[in-house]
Enzyme design. Structure first.
Site, short mmCIF file in Angstrom:
data_model
loop_
_atom_site.label_atom_id
_atom_site.label_comp_id
_atom_site.label_asym_id
_atom_site.label_seq_id
_atom_site.Cartn_x
_atom_site.Cartn_y
_atom_site.Cartn_z
N LYS A 116 -22.44 -89.01 26.45
CA LYS A 116 -22.49 -90.44 26.77
C LYS A 116 -23.02 -90.67 28.19
O LYS A 116 -23.79 -91.60 28.42
CB LYS A 116 -21.10 -91.06 26.63
N GLU A 200 -16.11 -97.02 32.90
CA GLU A 200 -16.79 -98.29 32.63
C GLU A 200 -15.84 -99.44 32.88
O GLU A 200 -14.62 -99.30 32.72
CB GLU A 200 -17.18 -98.36 31.15
N HIS A 235 -9.75 -97.70 18.23
CA HIS A 235 -11.18 -97.65 18.56
C HIS A 235 -12.02 -97.14 17.40
O HIS A 235 -13.12 -96.64 17.59
CB HIS A 235 -11.45 -96.78 19.80
N ARG A 299 -27.63 -90.26 13.67
CA ARG A 299 -27.37 -89.86 12.28
C ARG A 299 -27.26 -91.13 11.44
O ARG A 299 -27.28 -92.23 11.96
CB ARG A 299 -26.05 -89.10 12.21
P1 ADP Z 1 -17.03 -93.30 20.08
O1 ADP Z 1 -17.98 -92.19 20.40
O2 ADP Z 1 -15.65 -92.80 19.96
O3 ADP Z 1 -17.52 -94.12 18.95
P2 ADP Z 1 -17.74 -95.56 21.80
O4 ADP Z 1 -18.26 -95.40 23.18
O5 ADP Z 1 -18.74 -95.89 20.76
O6 ADP Z 1 -16.98 -94.20 21.41
O7 ADP Z 1 -16.57 -96.61 21.80
C1 ADP Z 1 -15.73 -96.80 20.67
C2 ADP Z 1 -15.03 -98.15 20.74
O8 ADP Z 1 -14.27 -98.30 21.95
C3 ADP Z 1 -15.97 -99.34 20.76
O9 ADP Z 1 -16.39 -99.72 19.48
C4 ADP Z 1 -15.10 -100.41 21.43
O10 ADP Z 1 -14.16 -100.93 20.53
C5 ADP Z 1 -14.33 -99.63 22.46
N1 ADP Z 1 -15.04 -99.65 23.77
C6 ADP Z 1 -15.96 -98.76 24.20
N2 ADP Z 1 -16.41 -99.07 25.42
C7 ADP Z 1 -15.76 -100.19 25.80
C8 ADP Z 1 -15.76 -101.02 27.00
N3 ADP Z 1 -16.52 -100.72 28.04
N4 ADP Z 1 -14.95 -102.10 27.01
C9 ADP Z 1 -14.14 -102.39 25.98
N5 ADP Z 1 -14.10 -101.67 24.86
C10 ADP Z 1 -14.88 -100.57 24.75
P1 ADP Z 2 -19.15 -94.15 12.58
O1 ADP Z 2 -19.61 -94.23 14.01
O2 ADP Z 2 -20.25 -94.13 11.58
O3 ADP Z 2 -18.09 -95.14 12.25
P2 ADP Z 2 -17.42 -92.04 13.37
O4 ADP Z 2 -18.03 -91.87 14.72
O5 ADP Z 2 -16.08 -92.68 13.24
O6 ADP Z 2 -18.46 -92.79 12.39
O7 ADP Z 2 -17.37 -90.62 12.69
C1 ADP Z 2 -18.26 -90.29 11.71
C2 ADP Z 2 -17.59 -89.83 10.46
O8 ADP Z 2 -17.76 -88.43 10.35
C3 ADP Z 2 -16.11 -90.03 10.37
O9 ADP Z 2 -15.75 -91.27 9.81
C4 ADP Z 2 -15.69 -88.94 9.44
O10 ADP Z 2 -15.70 -89.39 8.10
C5 ADP Z 2 -16.73 -87.89 9.60
N1 ADP Z 2 -16.21 -86.73 10.29
C6 ADP Z 2 -16.30 -86.46 11.58
N2 ADP Z 2 -15.75 -85.29 11.88
C7 ADP Z 2 -15.26 -84.79 10.74
C8 ADP Z 2 -14.52 -83.60 10.38
N3 ADP Z 2 -14.19 -82.69 11.27
N4 ADP Z 2 -14.18 -83.46 9.11
C9 ADP Z 2 -14.52 -84.37 8.21
N5 ADP Z 2 -15.20 -85.50 8.47
C10 ADP Z 2 -15.57 -85.71 9.72
#
Ligand code: ADP
Ligand code: ADP
Ligand code: MG
Length: 675
Positions: A116, A200, A235, A299
């Site tokens: 990130k 952040e 989250h 992906r």
């Molecule tokens: P991940 O890799 O786990 O998906 P993200 O960076 O996409 O991590 O963040 C996941 C979630 O966390 C976001 O969809 C949002 O709900 C919350 N989030 C992330 N960054 C912020 C932020 N700067 N302020 C508030 N909520 C945040």
């Molecule tokens: P998205 O951003 O599309 O919501 P996530 O970041 O939550 O998806 O994660 C992608 C998906 O990959 C998860 O919902 C889960 O189904 C799958 N996944 C990730 N790691 C694993 C694991 N170790 N075993 C099985 N499924 C996994």
């Protein structure tokens, strides 16, 4: 186009990819772990190769074995699905080295977006707006503290290598920063093998809006509009919809172009998603929405079907075409946006216990009628069948339900109806919770942000939408039907009455437990052939009417009682009766069902007092060998007698009370050792 591909995944996404491959005439190879030998995705593919033990590290992450399986079966390309190896640059390179096409972006693009912090540095150069924060390489705790103080609280500490909602800490005050940093770093090194973090500004009332992008190897890149994934727990996404309510066409275009710029900055090819966090001044002021780049997922995403619904594009088909070297089938101006789509993630988890994941067997797994992996008003993507287990090895998602309609309002109604017709018995799921979210004013009125679930908590948790009178009426009817069926009579015939009960007995009591409370149903068989039911507590009383609905209907019964009428389906699992209805679902325990019904007793029965009462007598003595269903003890409570029966063949080890003793609810009456 490829002749044969290998799908390096399991569950619903493996089935999803196989469905498109089949439609395109591409043969498929599945891989599977020991836990998945009988899985649906194995059956969905033309060939299958076993790759190891149930834990992901022993099978679905064993990339050398997966590449070997592709070579052995003559597959030309590997589709990684999502999760597992889908964002593993090393794996993408290994595929290329083995002469296989990785159906995904170039390894360098995965790497550029993988961390990130680094991806933010790149996006800054590309002019993509970022959340104010610190994403430098220097990880000195004192420097991080100074940066957090400079950004201003609340701040969010994020593991740079994080994903799936893990490795994040909100910090409210400067004094809490050091401890939160240490705990975030600990979680990051445990989960992701590296502890670098970024900081952040924590955006208040944010929306999560992401853009689906697609690029080919001929220099084209388009955006397929947005998805709103603001409804989250831990989250992680719960409901996803497209388009995002309230997004103006101008902002859609701006965000789309920013996402395309982000993809082009890393030489992207294939399907990807650029996630933005959107600050909103007020819910009804879309013009005051400010968007910031959050991360790019390199992906296909779990929620891709909502984009497929509104654009009419099969994203997996595009992935295969682009990977095979074709140009994108459509240009930006040819991409339409039609209607509204919503996806609900059906997960094995307990919303009442902080969404604790649940495991178990899908004893009953009934989906809404008319749905499949296909575009249409109702789509149900899953990778399981009735009888399959949700094991602790993989994630808790059981299925995805996707609806498409002309308007958001219609989509919502359609989704609610489809969830009502999704009947799962054998493990705890969030189906009922999802229905509550759909009905909450915030969701209905599209006042969306990532705090929707905590804000609406009073309408989402600890509710009983079915209600006591209908729960008891449904359970009573099911008890009668089961008894009549056992006697071989037409279960719906009224003429035979209750053959199993002496004709002198006109009132019959059935004891239930509902929401932890004892409930008595008193049934009277009337001269005209009808039934009268009264329910205590609550003093509900009146005629009980029911009739069967034709086989193949979404519901088994039509019920009427106490001024209420409803359709319902009841599934019996030992003493547990699972009642589903359009209003809601609930479980009700029939206290002495085991004494009546010989079948499907649960493992380990209720040998404890079902309610406070008096022990009348024991029918057995210590040391006695008994058969399943044999009466063991008689209790009296609420002026009724209850038989405690043996849950299985076994031995009575010890009697813990004497006749005449008063016992508390849940008191263990005797020790029983199953054979
Ligand atoms: P991940 O890799 O786990 O998906 P993200 O960076 O996409 O991590 O963040 C996941 C979630 O966390 C976001 O969809 C949002 O709900 C919350 N989030 C992330 N960054 C912020 C932020 N700067 N302020 C508030 N909520 C945040
Ligand atoms: P998205 O951003 O599309 O919501 P996530 O970041 O939550 O998806 O994660 C992608 C998906 O990959 C998860 O919902 C889960 O189904 C799958 N996944 C990730 N790691 C694993 C694991 N170790 N075993 C099985 N499924 C996994
Ligand atoms: Mg994310």
């Amino acid at each position: 186009m490829f002749k044969k591909i290998l799908i390096a995944n399991r569950g619903e996404i493996a089935c999803r990819v196989a469905a498109t491959a089949r439609r395109l005439g591409v043969q498929t190879v599945a891989v599977y772990s020991d836990a998945d030998a009988q899985a649906k995705h194995v059956a969905a593919c033309d060939e299958a190769i076993h790759i190891g033990g149930p834990a992901p590290k022993d099978s679905y992450l064993q990339w050398a074995r997966i590449i070997e399986a592709a070579r052995a079966t003559g597959a030309q390309a590997i589709h990684p699905g999502y999760g597992f190896l889908s964002e593993n640059a090393e794996f993408a390179r290994a595929c290329a080295a083995a002469g296989l096409v990785f159906i995904g972006p170039p390894a360098a693009a995965i790497e550029a977006m993988g961390l990130k912090a680094e991806s933010k540095r790149l996006m800054e150069q590309a002019g993509v707006p970022l959340v104010p924060g610190y994403h430098g390489a220097d990880q000195d705790p004192a420097l991080l503290q100074r940066e957090a103080d400079r950004i201003g609280y609340p701040v969010l500490i994020k593991a740079s290598a994080g994903g799936g909602g893990k490795g994040m800490r909100v910090v409210e005050r400067s004094a809490d920063f050091a401890a939160a940093l240490a705990s975030c770093q600990r979680e990051a090194s445990n989960s992701f093998g590296e502890d670098a973090v970024l900081i952040e500004k924590y955006v208040q009332r944010p929306r999560h809006i992401e853009i689906q992008v697609f690029a080919d190897r001929h220099g084209h890149c388009v955006y397929l509009h947005e998805r709103d994934c603001s409804v989250q727990r831990r989250h992680q996404k719960v409901l996803e919809e497209a388009p995002a309510p309230g997004l103006t066409p101008a902002l859609r275009q701006q965000m789309g172009q920013a996402a395309v710029a982000a993809a082009q900055a890393v030489g992207y090819v294939g399907a990807g998603t650029v996630e933005f966090i959107v600050e909103q001044v007020a819910y009804d002021q879309p013009e005051a929405m400010i968007y910031f780049f959050m991360e790019m997922n390199t992906r296909l995403q779990v929620e891709h079907p909502v984009t497929e619904a509104i654009t009419g594009v099969d994203l997996v088909e595009w992935q295969l075409r682009v990977a095979a070297g074709e140009a994108l089938p459509l240009q930006q101006h040819e991409l339409r946006l039609q209607g509204h789509a919503i996806e609900a993630r059906i997960c094995a988890e307990n919303p009442e216990q902080q969404f604790l994941p649940a495991t178990g067997t899908l004893l009953r797994y009934r989906k809404p009628p008319h749905c499949a992996f296909e575009r249409g008003p109702l789509r149900f993507d899953d990778g399981v069948r009735e009888g399959d287990a949700i094991s602790p090895f993989y994630d808790s998602m059981v299925a995805k339900l996707i609806v498409h309609a002309d308007t958001r309002e219609q989509a919502l109604a359609r989704l609610d109806a489809a969830l009502a017709q999704t009947h799962i018995v054998g493990l705890t799921t969030n189906v009922q919770f999802l229905r509550q979210v759909l009905r909450s004013p915030s969701f209905e009125q599209a006042r969306l942000d990532t705090a929707l679930i905590p804000r609406e908590a009073a309408l989402l948790f600890g509710l009983d939408p079915l209600g006591l009178p209908l729960a008891v009426a449904a359970a009573t009817v099911q008890t009668l039907l089961d008894e009549r069926a056992q006697e071989g009579a037409d279960p719906f015939s009224r003429r035979d009455g209750w053959r199993s009960h002496p004709s002198s007995e006109t009132v019959r009591h059935i004891a239930f437990e509902y929401q932890g409370q004892p409930v008595t149903a008193s049934l009277t068989y009337q001269r005209d052939g009808g039934l009268h039911l009264s329910v205590e507590p609550g003093a509900y009383a009146g005629p009980l009417r029911f009739h069967a609905l034709p086989a193949g209907s979404a519901w088994a019964l039509e019920l009427g009682f106490a001024g209420l009428s409803s359709r319902a389906s009841v599934y019996v699992q030992g003493e547990q009766m699972h009642v589903f209805s359009p209003r809601g679902a609930a479980q009700i325990v029939e206290i002495d069902r085991l004494a009546h019904a010989g079948d499907s007793a649960p493992e380990g029965g209720r040998l404890s007092a079902p309610m406070p009462g008096k022990v009348l007598s024991f029918c057995v003595s210590a040391g006695e060998v008994v058969k399943k269903g044999q009466p063991l003890a008689l209790m009296e409570a609420m002026k009724m007698e209850h038989t405690i029966a043996a849950p299985s063949d076994g031995t009575v080890a010890e009697l813990l009370y004497a006749p005449g003793d008063q016992v508390a609810e849940g008191a263990e009456l005797l020790r029983f050792t199953p054979a």
